[in-house]
Design a protein around this motif. Structure first.
Motif, PDB file in Angstrom:
ATOM      1  N   PRO A   1       0.802  -1.230   0.000  1.00 34.68           N
ATOM      2  CA  PRO A   1       0.000   0.000   0.000  1.00 34.68           C
ATOM      3  C   PRO A   1       0.834   1.279   0.000  1.00 34.68           C
ATOM      4  O   PRO A   1       0.478   2.247  -0.682  1.00 34.68           O
ATOM      5  N   GLY A   2       1.950   1.288   0.734  1.00 32.97           N
ATOM      6  CA  GLY A   2       2.802   2.490   0.772  1.00 32.97           C
ATOM      7  C   GLY A   2       3.397   2.797  -0.587  1.00 32.97           C
ATOM      8  O   GLY A   2       3.301   3.925  -1.096  1.00 32.97           O
ATOM      9  N   GLY A   3       4.009   1.788  -1.199  1.00 32.61           N
ATOM     10  CA  GLY A   3       4.654   1.979  -2.502  1.00 32.61           C
ATOM     11  C   GLY A   3       3.653   2.282  -3.604  1.00 32.61           C
ATOM     12  O   GLY A   3       3.890   3.140  -4.465  1.00 32.61           O
TER      13      GLY A   3
ATOM     14  N   LEU B   1       9.688  -1.241  -8.043  1.00 36.34           N
ATOM     15  CA  LEU B   1      10.438  -2.499  -8.068  1.00 36.34           C
ATOM     16  C   LEU B   1       9.950  -3.380  -6.923  1.00 36.34           C
ATOM     17  O   LEU B   1       9.888  -2.924  -5.775  1.00 36.34           O
ATOM     18  N   ASP B   2       9.605  -4.615  -7.215  1.00 33.61           N
ATOM     19  CA  ASP B   2       9.121  -5.491  -6.139  1.00 33.61           C
ATOM     20  C   ASP B   2       9.418  -6.942  -6.500  1.00 33.61           C
ATOM     21  O   ASP B   2       9.289  -7.354  -7.650  1.00 33.61           O
ATOM     22  N   GLU B   3       9.783  -7.695  -5.474  1.00 39.61           N
ATOM     23  CA  GLU B   3      10.172  -9.086  -5.743  1.00 39.61           C
ATOM     24  C   GLU B   3       8.970 -10.008  -5.950  1.00 39.61           C
ATOM     25  O   GLU B   3       9.134 -11.145  -6.392  1.00 39.61           O
TER      26      GLU B   3
ATOM     27  N   GLY C   1       1.805  -6.086  -1.945  1.00 41.67           N
ATOM     28  CA  GLY C   1       2.573  -6.145  -0.687  1.00 41.67           C
ATOM     29  C   GLY C   1       2.089  -7.278   0.185  1.00 41.67           C
ATOM     30  O   GLY C   1       1.499  -8.251  -0.296  1.00 41.67           O
ATOM     31  N   GLN C   2       2.318  -7.152   1.494  1.00 38.06           N
ATOM     32  CA  GLN C   2       1.982  -8.259   2.407  1.00 38.06           C
ATOM     33  C   GLN C   2       0.478  -8.360   2.627  1.00 38.06           C
ATOM     34  O   GLN C   2      -0.103  -9.425   2.482  1.00 38.06           O
ATOM     35  N   ILE C   3      -0.140  -7.249   2.962  1.00 39.68           N
ATOM     36  CA  ILE C   3      -1.560  -7.330   3.320  1.00 39.68           C
ATOM     37  C   ILE C   3      -2.415  -7.689   2.109  1.00 39.68           C
ATOM     38  O   ILE C   3      -3.333  -8.487   2.200  1.00 39.68           O
TER      39      ILE C   3
ATOM     40  N   THR D   1      14.226  -8.356  -7.323  1.00 38.06           N
ATOM     41  CA  THR D   1      14.736  -8.288  -5.950  1.00 38.06           C
ATOM     42  C   THR D   1      15.811  -7.210  -5.859  1.00 38.06           C
ATOM     43  O   THR D   1      16.693  -7.133  -6.712  1.00 38.06           O
ATOM     44  N   ILE D   2      15.721  -6.396  -4.817  1.00 37.52           N
ATOM     45  CA  ILE D   2      16.750  -5.377  -4.593  1.00 37.52           C
ATOM     46  C   ILE D   2      17.823  -5.983  -3.695  1.00 37.52           C
ATOM     47  O   ILE D   2      17.516  -6.424  -2.583  1.00 37.52           O
ATOM     48  N   TRP D   3      19.049  -6.015  -4.171  1.00 43.70           N
ATOM     49  CA  TRP D   3      20.122  -6.581  -3.343  1.00 43.70           C
ATOM     50  C   TRP D   3      21.095  -5.516  -2.845  1.00 43.70           C
ATOM     51  O   TRP D   3      21.970  -5.807  -2.031  1.00 43.70           O
TER      52      TRP D   3
ATOM     53  N   ALA E   1       1.979 -18.523   6.560  1.00 39.06           N
ATOM     54  CA  ALA E   1       0.845 -19.415   6.269  1.00 39.06           C
ATOM     55  C   ALA E   1      -0.259 -18.625   5.565  1.00 39.06           C
ATOM     56  O   ALA E   1      -0.928 -19.133   4.654  1.00 39.06           O
ATOM     57  N   GLN E   2      -0.422 -17.373   5.982  1.00 38.38           N
ATOM     58  CA  GLN E   2      -1.451 -16.535   5.365  1.00 38.38           C
ATOM     59  C   GLN E   2      -1.096 -16.247   3.894  1.00 38.38           C
ATOM     60  O   GLN E   2      -1.977 -16.180   3.039  1.00 38.38           O
ATOM     61  N   ILE E   3       0.201 -16.099   3.613  1.00 38.65           N
ATOM     62  CA  ILE E   3       0.638 -15.884   2.224  1.00 38.65           C
ATOM     63  C   ILE E   3       0.243 -17.095   1.364  1.00 38.65           C
ATOM     64  O   ILE E   3      -0.232 -16.959   0.238  1.00 38.65           O
TER      65      ILE E   3
ATOM     66  N   GLY F   1       5.549   3.837   4.999  1.00 45.18           N
ATOM     67  CA  GLY F   1       4.867   2.597   5.382  1.00 45.18           C
ATOM     68  C   GLY F   1       5.516   1.943   6.588  1.00 45.18           C
ATOM     69  O   GLY F   1       6.213   2.588   7.374  1.00 45.18           O
ATOM     70  N   ASP F   2       5.291   0.641   6.712  1.00 46.46           N
ATOM     71  CA  ASP F   2       5.793  -0.098   7.874  1.00 46.46           C
ATOM     72  C   ASP F   2       7.311  -0.095   7.954  1.00 46.46           C
ATOM     73  O   ASP F   2       7.878  -0.371   9.003  1.00 46.46           O
ATOM     74  N   ASN F   3       7.967   0.192   6.851  1.00 49.45           N
ATOM     75  CA  ASN F   3       9.423   0.248   6.859  1.00 49.45           C
ATOM     76  C   ASN F   3       9.937   1.408   7.718  1.00 49.45           C
ATOM     77  O   ASN F   3      11.041   1.378   8.245  1.00 49.45           O
TER      78      ASN F   3
HETATM   79  C1  FAD Z   1       3.736 -11.764   6.372  1.00 50.88           C
HETATM   80  C2  FAD Z   1       2.881 -10.582   6.747  1.00 50.88           C
HETATM   81  C3  FAD Z   1       1.493 -10.643   6.616  1.00 50.88           C
HETATM   82  C4  FAD Z   1       0.696  -9.551   6.942  1.00 50.88           C
HETATM   83  N1  FAD Z   1      -0.655  -9.658   6.819  1.00 50.88           N
HETATM   84  C5  FAD Z   1      -1.441  -8.612   7.177  1.00 50.88           C
HETATM   85  C6  FAD Z   1      -2.869  -8.688   7.089  1.00 50.88           C
HETATM   86  O1  FAD Z   1      -3.423  -9.688   6.667  1.00 50.88           O
HETATM   87  N2  FAD Z   1      -3.592  -7.616   7.504  1.00 50.88           N
HETATM   88  C7  FAD Z   1      -3.001  -6.477   7.964  1.00 50.88           C
HETATM   89  O2  FAD Z   1      -3.697  -5.517   8.318  1.00 50.88           O
HETATM   90  N3  FAD Z   1      -1.655  -6.371   8.035  1.00 50.88           N
HETATM   91  C8  FAD Z   1      -0.870  -7.409   7.672  1.00 50.88           C
HETATM   92  N4  FAD Z   1       0.486  -7.304   7.778  1.00 50.88           N
HETATM   93  C9  FAD Z   1       1.053  -6.005   8.148  1.00 50.88           C
HETATM   94  C10 FAD Z   1       1.184  -5.298   6.791  1.00 50.88           C
HETATM   95  O3  FAD Z   1       2.369  -5.735   6.181  1.00 50.88           O
HETATM   96  C11 FAD Z   1       1.304  -3.821   6.746  1.00 50.88           C
HETATM   97  O4  FAD Z   1       0.574  -3.104   7.635  1.00 50.88           O
HETATM   98  C12 FAD Z   1       1.171  -3.231   5.339  1.00 50.88           C
HETATM   99  O5  FAD Z   1       1.181  -4.200   4.336  1.00 50.88           O
HETATM  100  C13 FAD Z   1       2.344  -2.311   5.184  1.00 50.88           C
HETATM  101  O6  FAD Z   1       2.396  -1.837   3.894  1.00 50.88           O
HETATM  102  P1  FAD Z   1       3.777  -1.377   3.252  1.00 50.88           P
HETATM  103  O7  FAD Z   1       3.431  -0.790   1.937  1.00 50.88           O
HETATM  104  O8  FAD Z   1       4.527  -0.554   4.217  1.00 50.88           O
HETATM  105  O9  FAD Z   1       4.633  -2.698   3.045  1.00 50.88           O
HETATM  106  P2  FAD Z   1       4.290  -4.137   2.463  1.00 50.88           P
HETATM  107  O10 FAD Z   1       2.864  -4.331   2.230  1.00 50.88           O
HETATM  108  O11 FAD Z   1       4.983  -5.086   3.370  1.00 50.88           O
HETATM  109  O12 FAD Z   1       5.007  -4.140   1.038  1.00 50.88           O
HETATM  110  C14 FAD Z   1       6.406  -4.194   0.918  1.00 50.88           C
HETATM  111  C15 FAD Z   1       6.769  -4.799  -0.416  1.00 50.88           C
HETATM  112  O13 FAD Z   1       8.178  -4.653  -0.591  1.00 50.88           O
HETATM  113  C16 FAD Z   1       8.684  -5.836  -1.161  1.00 50.88           C
HETATM  114  N5  FAD Z   1      10.116  -5.958  -0.792  1.00 50.88           N
HETATM  115  C17 FAD Z   1      10.656  -5.963   0.437  1.00 50.88           C
HETATM  116  N6  FAD Z   1      11.993  -6.088   0.370  1.00 50.88           N
HETATM  117  C18 FAD Z   1      12.296  -6.174  -0.954  1.00 50.88           C
HETATM  118  C19 FAD Z   1      13.516  -6.326  -1.667  1.00 50.88           C
HETATM  119  N7  FAD Z   1      14.713  -6.384  -1.052  1.00 50.88           N
HETATM  120  N8  FAD Z   1      13.455  -6.401  -3.022  1.00 50.88           N
HETATM  121  C20 FAD Z   1      12.261  -6.308  -3.666  1.00 50.88           C
HETATM  122  N9  FAD Z   1      11.070  -6.171  -3.045  1.00 50.88           N
HETATM  123  C21 FAD Z   1      11.090  -6.103  -1.693  1.00 50.88           C
HETATM  124  C22 FAD Z   1       7.828  -6.942  -0.565  1.00 50.88           C
HETATM  125  O14 FAD Z   1       7.823  -8.071  -1.407  1.00 50.88           O
HETATM  126  C23 FAD Z   1       6.455  -6.276  -0.511  1.00 50.88           C
HETATM  127  O15 FAD Z   1       5.708  -6.547  -1.661  1.00 50.88           O
HETATM  128  C24 FAD Z   1       1.297  -8.383   7.430  1.00 50.88           C
HETATM  129  C25 FAD Z   1       2.698  -8.320   7.561  1.00 50.88           C
HETATM  130  C26 FAD Z   1       3.479  -9.397   7.219  1.00 50.88           C
HETATM  131  C27 FAD Z   1       4.983  -9.296   7.373  1.00 50.88           C
END
Ligand code: FAD
Length: 467
Positions: A14-16, A33-35, A41-43, A84-86, A137-139, A307-309
């Motif tokens: 969602p952030g990106g 860029l996303d792996e 993303g995760q959610i 993937t970002i390395w 497991a949710q993934i 975002g969560d980062n």
């Molecule tokens: C496994 C997991 C499951 C979750 N499930 C839920 C849920 O069901 N409900 C909920 O409310 N919250 C959930 N959360 C919390 C949720 O992640 C966040 O609140 C929300 O998704 C944050 O959004 P974001 O955009 O900051 O990051 P994210 O949604 O985490 O997106 C980050 C993206 O960056 C990519 N990325 C990371 N590192 C690299 C790299 N080195 N190279 C390339 N790509 C990369 C990841 O693949 C991902 O797609 C979960 C968290 C985790 C870790």
């Protein structure tokens, strides 16, 4: 394929997605860029490809992601999946690995939106086959509809165990028990923050709904659980735990071949560390996070984090912070003025503040006790890659190597394929406990690229990525 962009966004959660959509609408040349194979993303993992019946059982919060993906796809931002970002350095040079080939791209601005990871907590038996993270497991459920078949136990701390149990209930997957490991005292620490949390939206009512539905569905939830242990010879056969019955400690066993654990999420700091961003210890979230201002700016010019980062705030906050960082990128590139940025960002700043209102309550309620942060059993493996136990780490500290980086040099923990992602927090907490100092006193493991596995052949062929 261009190798230089005005804005590179790392992560399509969602952030990106919101950062890229906003930036593209302001006329920026953006690449995301996303792996993963698809945005979300995760959610919102795989949200655009999930069959409707599976999306329905995952709930309305999950389905919300589809609109974000649709807006992103219509925005004109470029999207590189399976990338993937390395590495990332302070000059905004990004090392990518795409379909097995390595390359470098350059960006005038970088927004890191790489999210969070589940906090690794070593406990006896956590490496047995059959034990996995609840988020992982949710993934499997989101991407492939794969679920445990013989009745699972879900244990841990945080809102995710309840959510996963609720999603399994709707998918008619047997859950033998939910074990809640947060200490009872957390509730009293959380209560003072309740009024502000209630104003922050429907977070608490959702938690209540999941709990009531699980009760109605016959899924037992046990509170005040301690001493979690996974048992079995070559694979998980039973879960044992302790609890207090009328002041008397009791031990219980559940026979199962599947245990899902979750102990909250922490920011993935490997990229921000590699880029040289300053980090601070967040006491209430019990983790390190990059230091950012309200527009996401770090101390490294041109690099923002959202975002969560940037600190755990949840998916809605990630959306707001993504949009704000995109406005700031547009301002710094001269596409909008500071006044326009302030005007266009006003709503998001207000929403962000309201949305964050629930955090103090959740952080107090789901605070991890020391008994989980510091593995007490010497035999428990802490570094899975190099097979280093808690006892070996304690012994090394007693021999005078009283710093996480010294422990790393001495024992190699943190030098395996995961590059310390799984053991860094536990090593830091063990060192802090042994030296009787706060964990914030120590520098976490130093990060050096490649932060993800890269073969010598891929490195040697760097820059030969074909169109
Ligand atoms: C496994 C997991 C499951 C979750 N499930 C839920 C849920 O069901 N409900 C909920 O409310 N919250 C959930 N959360 C919390 C949720 O992640 C966040 O609140 C929300 O998704 C944050 O959004 P974001 O955009 O900051 O990051 P994210 O949604 O985490 O997106 C980050 C993206 O960056 C990519 N990325 C990371 N590192 C690299 C790299 N080195 N190279 C390339 N790509 C990369 C990841 O693949 C991902 O797609 C979960 C968290 C985790 C870790």
């Amino acid at each position: 394929m261009s190798k230089s962009y005005q804005l590179a966004v790392i992560g399509a959660g969602p952030g990106g997605l919101c950062a890229a959509t906003t930036a593209a609408s302001l006329g920026m040349d953006v690449v995301v860029l996303d792996e993963q194979a698809s945005p979300g993303g995760q959610i919102y993992r795989a949200v655009a490809n999930t069959p409707p019946d599976r999306a329905a059982l995952l709930g309305a919060d999950y389905q919300r992601g589809a609109a974000l993906v649709t807006a992103f796809r219509a925005s004109g931002a470029k999207y590189w999946s399976n990338t993937t970002i390395w590495s990332l350095n302070s000059h905004r040079q990004i090392g990518i690995l795409r379909y097995g080939q390595a390359d470098l791209i350059q960006a005038e601005r970088v927004i890191i939106a790489s999210g969070a990871m589940e906090r690794p907590v070593p406990f006896p038996g956590w490496t047995l086959p059959g034990v996995m993270n609840a988020g992982a497991a949710q993934i499997l459920l989101k991407t492939s509809g794969v679920v445990p078949s013989n009745g699972t136990v879900i244990a841990g701390i945080g809102p995710l165990p309840l959510l996963v149990a609720w999603q399994y209930l709707r998918a008619r997957v047997s859950v033998k028990a939910v074990l809640e490991l947060s200490p009872g005292t957390n509730l009293w620490r959380a209560v003072p923050h309740l009024p502000k949390a209630l104003r922050a939206g429907n977070y608490l009512s959702r938690g209540l709904k999941y709990t009531l539905d699980l009760n109605r569905g016959g899924v037992p939830i046990y509170y005040g659980i301690s001493s979690l242990q996974a048992e079995g010879k070559n694979h998980l056969q039973a879960v044992t735990y302790g609890w207090n019955h009328l002041g008397f400690p009791r031990k219980e066993t559940i026979t199962t071949d599947s245990l899902l654990v979750h102990f909250g999420v922490i920011p993935r700091t490997n990229l921000t560390r590699a880029a040289g961003c300053a980090h601070i210890w967040n006491r209430s979230q019990q983790c390190w996070r990059p230091q950012v201002d309200r527009w996401g700016n770090t101390n490294v010019p041109g690099i923002a984090v959202v975002g969560d980062n940037a600190g755990i705030g949840g998916a809605r906050s990630a959306e707001h912070s993504g949009r704000l960082a995109a406005l700031e990128a547009a301002r710094s590139l001269g596409l909008i003025s500071s006044q326009q940025r302030a005007r266009q960002g006003k709503n998001d700043l207000n929403w962000l503040e309201k949305d964050q209102g629930v955090r103090p309550f959740l952080e107090a309620l789901y605070r991890l006790p020391n008994s989980l942060l510091v593995p007490t059993d010497d035999e428990t493996l802490v570094c899975r890659c190099e097979e280093i136990s808690a006892g070996q780490i304690r012994q090394t500290v007693r021999e005078g190597h009283g710093d996480p980086n010294q422990v790393k040099f001495f024992l190699r923990c943190g030098m395996g394929p995961c590059q310390g992602r799984q053991c860094a927090p536990a090593v830091a907490h063990i060192v802090a406990a042994e030296t009787k100092r706060p964990v914030s006193d120590y520098t976490p493991f130093r990060v050096r690229p490649p932060i993800r596995t890269l073969s010598i052949a891929q490195l040697a062929n760097l820059g030969r990525l074909e169109d």
